[in-house]
Design a protein around this motif. Structure first.
Motif, PDB file in Angstrom:
ATOM      1  N   ALA A  57      81.402 -85.344  -4.146  1.00 49.40           N
ATOM      2  CA  ALA A  57      83.083 -85.337  -4.305  1.00 49.40           C
ATOM      3  C   ALA A  57      83.540 -84.847  -2.896  1.00 49.40           C
ATOM      4  CB  ALA A  57      82.986 -84.001  -5.042  1.00 49.40           C
ATOM      5  N   LEU A  58      84.526 -85.413  -2.414  1.00 50.93           N
ATOM      6  CA  LEU A  58      85.255 -85.352  -1.229  1.00 50.93           C
ATOM      7  C   LEU A  58      85.531 -83.928  -1.103  1.00 50.93           C
ATOM      8  CD1 LEU A  58      86.336 -86.748   1.391  1.00 50.93           C
ATOM      9  CD2 LEU A  58      88.644 -86.944  -0.296  1.00 50.93           C
ATOM     10  N   ALA A  59      85.885 -83.084  -2.160  1.00 55.68           N
ATOM     11  CA  ALA A  59      86.105 -81.520  -1.885  1.00 55.68           C
ATOM     12  C   ALA A  59      85.053 -80.933  -1.543  1.00 55.68           C
ATOM     13  CB  ALA A  59      86.861 -81.162  -3.500  1.00 55.68           C
ATOM     14  N   ASP A  60      83.719 -81.279  -1.830  1.00 52.48           N
ATOM     15  CA  ASP A  60      82.634 -80.568  -1.169  1.00 52.48           C
ATOM     16  C   ASP A  60      82.029 -81.070   0.304  1.00 52.48           C
ATOM     17  OD1 ASP A  60      82.162 -79.534  -3.683  1.00 52.48           O
ATOM     18  OD2 ASP A  60      80.860 -81.070  -4.545  1.00 52.48           O
ATOM     19  N   VAL A  61      82.791 -81.440   0.834  1.00 56.91           N
ATOM     20  CA  VAL A  61      82.733 -82.183   2.474  1.00 56.91           C
ATOM     21  C   VAL A  61      83.887 -81.518   3.134  1.00 56.91           C
ATOM     22  CG1 VAL A  61      82.402 -84.173   3.875  1.00 56.91           C
ATOM     23  CG2 VAL A  61      81.759 -84.347   1.526  1.00 56.91           C
ATOM     24  N   PRO A  62      83.769 -80.641   3.755  1.00 55.09           N
ATOM     25  CA  PRO A  62      84.800 -79.633   4.533  1.00 55.09           C
ATOM     26  C   PRO A  62      85.278 -80.521   5.744  1.00 55.09           C
ATOM     27  CG  PRO A  62      82.616 -78.629   4.713  1.00 55.09           C
ATOM     28  CD  PRO A  62      82.511 -79.454   3.624  1.00 55.09           C
ATOM     29  N   GLU A  63      86.601 -80.608   5.873  1.00 57.87           N
ATOM     30  CA  GLU A  63      86.888 -81.124   6.904  1.00 57.87           C
ATOM     31  C   GLU A  63      86.340 -80.616   8.324  1.00 57.87           C
ATOM     32  OE1 GLU A  63      91.369 -82.500   8.725  1.00 57.87           O
ATOM     33  OE2 GLU A  63      91.195 -82.027   6.709  1.00 57.87           O
ATOM     34  N   GLY A  64      85.941 -81.108   9.116  1.00 65.22           N
ATOM     35  CA  GLY A  64      85.401 -80.666  10.418  1.00 65.22           C
ATOM     36  C   GLY A  64      83.808 -80.446  10.234  1.00 65.22           C
ATOM     37  N   GLY A  65      83.590 -80.592   9.034  1.00 66.76           N
ATOM     38  CA  GLY A  65      81.848 -80.431   8.616  1.00 66.76           C
ATOM     39  C   GLY A  65      81.318 -81.269   7.873  1.00 66.76           C
ATOM     40  N   GLY A  66      80.723 -81.052   7.025  1.00 67.55           N
ATOM     41  CA  GLY A  66      79.869 -82.303   6.165  1.00 67.55           C
ATOM     42  C   GLY A  66      79.001 -81.619   5.194  1.00 67.55           C
ATOM     43  N   ALA A  67      78.291 -82.515   4.614  1.00 69.57           N
ATOM     44  CA  ALA A  67      77.446 -82.268   3.693  1.00 69.57           C
ATOM     45  C   ALA A  67      76.220 -82.988   3.478  1.00 69.57           C
ATOM     46  CB  ALA A  67      78.181 -82.507   2.182  1.00 69.57           C
ATOM     47  N   LEU A  68      74.909 -82.620   3.402  1.00 75.36           N
ATOM     48  CA  LEU A  68      73.737 -83.352   3.215  1.00 75.36           C
ATOM     49  C   LEU A  68      73.498 -83.388   1.646  1.00 75.36           C
ATOM     50  CD1 LEU A  68      71.416 -84.089   4.914  1.00 75.36           C
ATOM     51  CD2 LEU A  68      70.212 -81.978   4.420  1.00 75.36           C
ATOM     52  N   VAL A  69      73.362 -84.773   1.519  1.00 74.94           N
ATOM     53  CA  VAL A  69      73.418 -85.236  -0.093  1.00 74.94           C
ATOM     54  C   VAL A  69      72.104 -86.202  -0.243  1.00 74.94           C
ATOM     55  CG1 VAL A  69      75.753 -85.135  -0.497  1.00 74.94           C
ATOM     56  CG2 VAL A  69      74.729 -87.364   0.076  1.00 74.94           C
ATOM     57  N   ASP A  70      71.666 -86.503  -1.312  1.00 76.25           N
ATOM     58  CA  ASP A  70      70.727 -87.354  -2.033  1.00 76.25           C
ATOM     59  C   ASP A  70      71.477 -88.730  -2.012  1.00 76.25           C
ATOM     60  OD1 ASP A  70      68.493 -85.292  -2.142  1.00 76.25           O
ATOM     61  OD2 ASP A  70      68.902 -84.953  -4.026  1.00 76.25           O
ATOM     62  N   GLY A  71      70.712 -89.709  -1.342  1.00 70.81           N
ATOM     63  CA  GLY A  71      71.014 -91.033  -1.332  1.00 70.81           C
ATOM     64  C   GLY A  71      70.381 -91.876  -2.059  1.00 70.81           C
ATOM     65  N   PRO A  72      70.715 -93.097  -2.438  1.00 65.89           N
ATOM     66  CA  PRO A  72      70.091 -94.018  -3.188  1.00 65.89           C
ATOM     67  C   PRO A  72      68.362 -93.918  -2.724  1.00 65.89           C
ATOM     68  CG  PRO A  72      71.743 -95.182  -2.610  1.00 65.89           C
ATOM     69  CD  PRO A  72      71.723 -94.149  -1.702  1.00 65.89           C
ATOM     70  N   GLY A  73      67.592 -94.016  -3.732  1.00 61.15           N
ATOM     71  CA  GLY A  73      66.055 -94.062  -3.404  1.00 61.15           C
ATOM     72  C   GLY A  73      65.662 -92.511  -3.045  1.00 61.15           C
ATOM     73  N   GLY A  74      66.379 -91.389  -3.207  1.00 64.10           N
ATOM     74  CA  GLY A  74      66.138 -90.237  -2.861  1.00 64.10           C
ATOM     75  C   GLY A  74      66.001 -89.904  -1.132  1.00 64.10           C
ATOM     76  N   LYS A  75      66.627 -90.854  -0.529  1.00 61.58           N
ATOM     77  CA  LYS A  75      66.873 -90.774   1.010  1.00 61.58           C
ATOM     78  C   LYS A  75      67.908 -89.521   1.249  1.00 61.58           C
ATOM     79  CE  LYS A  75      64.374 -93.369   3.366  1.00 61.58           C
ATOM     80  NZ  LYS A  75      63.444 -93.055   4.603  1.00 61.58           N
ATOM     81  N   LYS A  76      67.783 -88.704   1.933  1.00 63.13           N
ATOM     82  CA  LYS A  76      68.832 -87.880   2.353  1.00 63.13           C
ATOM     83  C   LYS A  76      69.797 -88.517   3.103  1.00 63.13           C
ATOM     84  CE  LYS A  76      67.682 -83.935   0.456  1.00 63.13           C
ATOM     85  NZ  LYS A  76      68.508 -83.179  -0.574  1.00 63.13           N
ATOM     86  N   ILE A  77      71.189 -88.151   2.997  1.00 65.38           N
ATOM     87  CA  ILE A  77      72.232 -88.888   3.715  1.00 65.38           C
ATOM     88  C   ILE A  77      73.234 -87.554   4.264  1.00 65.38           C
ATOM     89  CG2 ILE A  77      74.280 -90.303   3.715  1.00 65.38           C
ATOM     90  CD1 ILE A  77      72.990 -91.988   1.771  1.00 65.38           C
ATOM     91  N   VAL A  78      73.420 -87.729   5.596  1.00 61.94           N
ATOM     92  CA  VAL A  78      74.320 -86.423   5.962  1.00 61.94           C
ATOM     93  C   VAL A  78      75.718 -87.098   5.902  1.00 61.94           C
ATOM     94  CG1 VAL A  78      73.843 -86.879   8.312  1.00 61.94           C
ATOM     95  CG2 VAL A  78      74.919 -84.831   7.722  1.00 61.94           C
ATOM     96  N   VAL A  79      76.669 -86.681   5.316  1.00 54.26           N
ATOM     97  CA  VAL A  79      78.205 -87.055   5.095  1.00 54.26           C
ATOM     98  C   VAL A  79      78.982 -85.994   6.141  1.00 54.26           C
ATOM     99  CG1 VAL A  79      80.087 -87.595   3.891  1.00 54.26           C
ATOM    100  CG2 VAL A  79      77.801 -88.058   2.864  1.00 54.26           C
TER     101      VAL A  79
END
Length: 149
Positions: A57-79
């Motif tokens: 969710a865009l609300a979970d990604v703070p401006e100037g910061g970010g989030a570490l999430v699970d991507g397709p196939g269980g790979k980690k993605i940093v947003v």
């Protein structure tokens, strides 16, 4: 007495892989790069992530910061949220030794293992020991979600 130095298993295997690599792109992919960040359209997850797949969710990604999430196939993605209307995403695997990087803070993505730092806006190396940037993952904002592009 044998004075030859033994060849490590890794060195031998790498030589075999390079020798058998038919597509020239494979050899290029194994070589070191100039340190420039890849294009935003690449998908390093190696999965079948389909465009439009929601990551966070865009609300979970703070401006100037970010989030570490699970991507397709269980790979980690940093947003990383660059501004209110712009996000970037990268494979969260540090290019130095494969550790998972931390969430962005202050425009920087840091690897907790050895201290490599990457720019959140472009994934480029800001501080080593990493010598190549993070691999970009194409994303876009769709309503209130960050999705694969």
């Amino acid at each position: 007495m044998n004075t030859e130095s033994p060849v490590s298993r890794r060195t031998a295997l790498c030589g075999i892989v390079v020798a058998l690599a038919v597509p020239s792109g494979f050899v290029t992919a194994c070589s070191s790069s100039s340190g420039s960040a890849p294009t935003q359209g690449s998908n390093p997850t190696g999965s079948t992530g389909k465009p439009g797949t929601a990551l966070v969710a865009l609300a979970d990604v703070p401006e100037g910061g970010g989030a570490l999430v699970d991507g397709p196939g269980g790979k980690k993605i940093v947003v990383a949220r660059i501004s209110a209307a712009e996000v970037k995403a990268y494979d969260a695997t540090c290019t130095h030794q494969g550790s998972t990087v931390a969430e962005p803070s202050g425009g920087t993505i840091t690897c907790p293992s050895h201290g490599s730092q990457f720019g959140a806006a472009d994934g480029a190396v800001k501080k080593g020991p990493a010598t190549t940037g993070l691999r970009a993952v194409a994303v876009r904002i769709d309503g209130d979600q960050v999705v694969l592009a």
